[in-house]
Design an enzyme around this catalytic site. Structure first.
Site, PDB file in Angstrom:
ATOM      1  CB  THR A 239      -0.921  -0.019   1.240  1.00 35.91           C
ATOM      2  OG1 THR A 239      -1.751  -1.173   1.144  1.00 35.91           O
ATOM      3  CG2 THR A 239      -1.787   1.235   1.307  1.00 35.91           C
ATOM      4  CB  CYS A 325      26.420   4.632   6.310  1.00 34.99           C
ATOM      5  SG  CYS A 325      25.288   5.567   5.308  1.00 34.99           S
TER       6      CYS A 325
END
Ligand SMILES: *Cc1c(COP(=O)(O)O)cnc(C)c1O
Length: 383
Positions: A239, A325
């Site tokens: 969705t 990161c």
């Protein structure tokens, strides 16, 4: 004069533009429908909003709206592009990536390597730009896909995408561009640049986290990673994140309208930052070329200074050492390693990521703080 804390880490993420939030809010509450509900007004309202956003996202890269597929962000789009497009393309056995790609490109490429593909990592020069001669040698009739980022998330260097796209096209290889840092910061055009696949993410351009898109050239087969209800024409089931998508669309529309003006303003602040640091501190090394660089990026090293002590002392200004990161691991970033060649990677390296809401006061304060801290650490090193 501005006071701490100051946020200069806009390559890690950007704050939500209040205009984006305003556009999103009704889609959490009043217009909460599922765009896949095709039989009632709640569904239609949500679907119309998603299609409006699709047009806004497409427009900023010169694509047709139907070639845009919404995802959870650039990590997912990169994985789809690398794994999904290469697996759907039988026969060719080589994958070419630049050495300074984001981990969400390098890791799926390495995985293909373990499955038997030959993975070639293109070197970059000290300027941070991909070696075009190495690219010309590597991209051949065996190459399935070439992936080179539009702008680097650490040093902000802008790659010659159109040239590499032409090489890939001539060799019959697919060309993927990770444009997470570039969308809304520099002009992009998937036609002129011969791009087949392009990754985007909303939270690097003042939109919400957890929402992005992939551009896929018409009729190009891509194997989906998520299968289920067939959303996004079967490429990505699940969705749709309607408020996120609405925000992403609004963020692209704002960036497209204001890009030129914003780049000038931010570049002036960035240049003032570098000038201030240099006039107060003498030797400040800029990593990568300054000429072909995002207006909001400055990446510098301070020789004779211990990197960890610097970042601890500067704690009230949000910057990054290496990449967002990479910094947790304590290892020098693969990008700095790649541009350093045989030379040692500089210890005290700082990435400044300026943004839409950065002020001249904040830059003046940042220059003052870095001047104090770096002078102090240099004295300690020489004591
Ligand atoms: C931030 C970033 C990504 C990852 O995007 P997410 O939407 O956070 O997954 C990928 N590539 C580059 C160059 C980035 O800067």
């Amino acid at each position: 004069m501005a006071r701490a804390p100051v946020y200069l880490d806009c390559h890690a993420t950007t704050p939500l533009d209040p205009r984006v939030l305003e556009a999103m809010l009704p889609y959490f509450t009043e217009h909460f429908g599922n765009p896949a509900s095709s039989t009632h007004a709640w569904g239609w309202k949500a679907q119309a909003a998603v299609e409006q956003a699709r047009r806004e996202v497409a427009s900023i890269i010169g694509a047709a709206p139907r070639d845009i597929y919404f995802t959870s962000g650039a990590t997912e789009s990169n994985n789809l592009a690398i794994a999904g497009a290469v697996r759907a393309m039988s026969g060719r056995t080589r994958v070419v990536v630049s050495a300074i790609e984001h981990k969400s490109v390098l890791e799926p490429a390495s995985r293909l390597g373990r499955e038997g593909f030959e993975v070639v990592r293109l070197p970059v020069g000290r300027d941070g730009i991909v070696d075009l001669e190495a690219a010309a040698r590597a991209i051949d009739g065996q190459t399935a896909l070439v992936s080179v980022m539009a702008a680097n998330n650490e040093i902000g260097v802008i790659q010659p995408i159109a040239e590499i796209g032409r090489m890939a096209r001539d060799a019959g290889a697919l060309f993927h561009v990770d444009a997470a840092q570039a969308v809304g910061k520099i002009p992009l055009d998937v036609e002129a640049m011969c791009v087949d696949l392009l990754s985007m993410t909303a939270h690097k351009l003042y939109g919400p986290k957890g929402c992005g898109a992939i551009y896929v050239r018409r009729r190009l087969p891509v194997e989906p990673m998520l299968v289920g209800g067939g959303h996004e024409r079967g490429l990505r089931a699940g969705t749709l994140n309607v408020p996120g998508i609405v925000g992403f669309g609004r963020a692209c529309a704002i960036a497209a309208a204001e890009m030129a003006e914003e780049c000038r303003r931010v570049a002036t602040l960035r240049d003032a930052l570098l000038d201030g640091l240099r006039s107060n501190l003498g030797t400040v090394v800029v990593n990568g070329t300054l000429e072909r660089r995002l207006a909001n990026n400055l990446h510098v090293s301070f020789p004779d200074v211990d990197g960890e002590s610097l970042l601890i002392a500067i704690g009230d200004i949000a910057v990054s050492a290496g990449s967002a990161c990479g910094s947790a691991s304590g290892e020098p970033s693969h990008v700095l390693q790649a541009i350093s060649g045989d030379e040692p990677v500089p210890s005290a390296s700082v990435r400044f990521g300026l943004g839409r809401f950065t002020t001249a006061d904040e830059i003046a304060w940042t220059v003052e703080r870095f001047t104090t801290v770096v002078r102090h650490l240099r004295q300690k090193a020489h004591a």
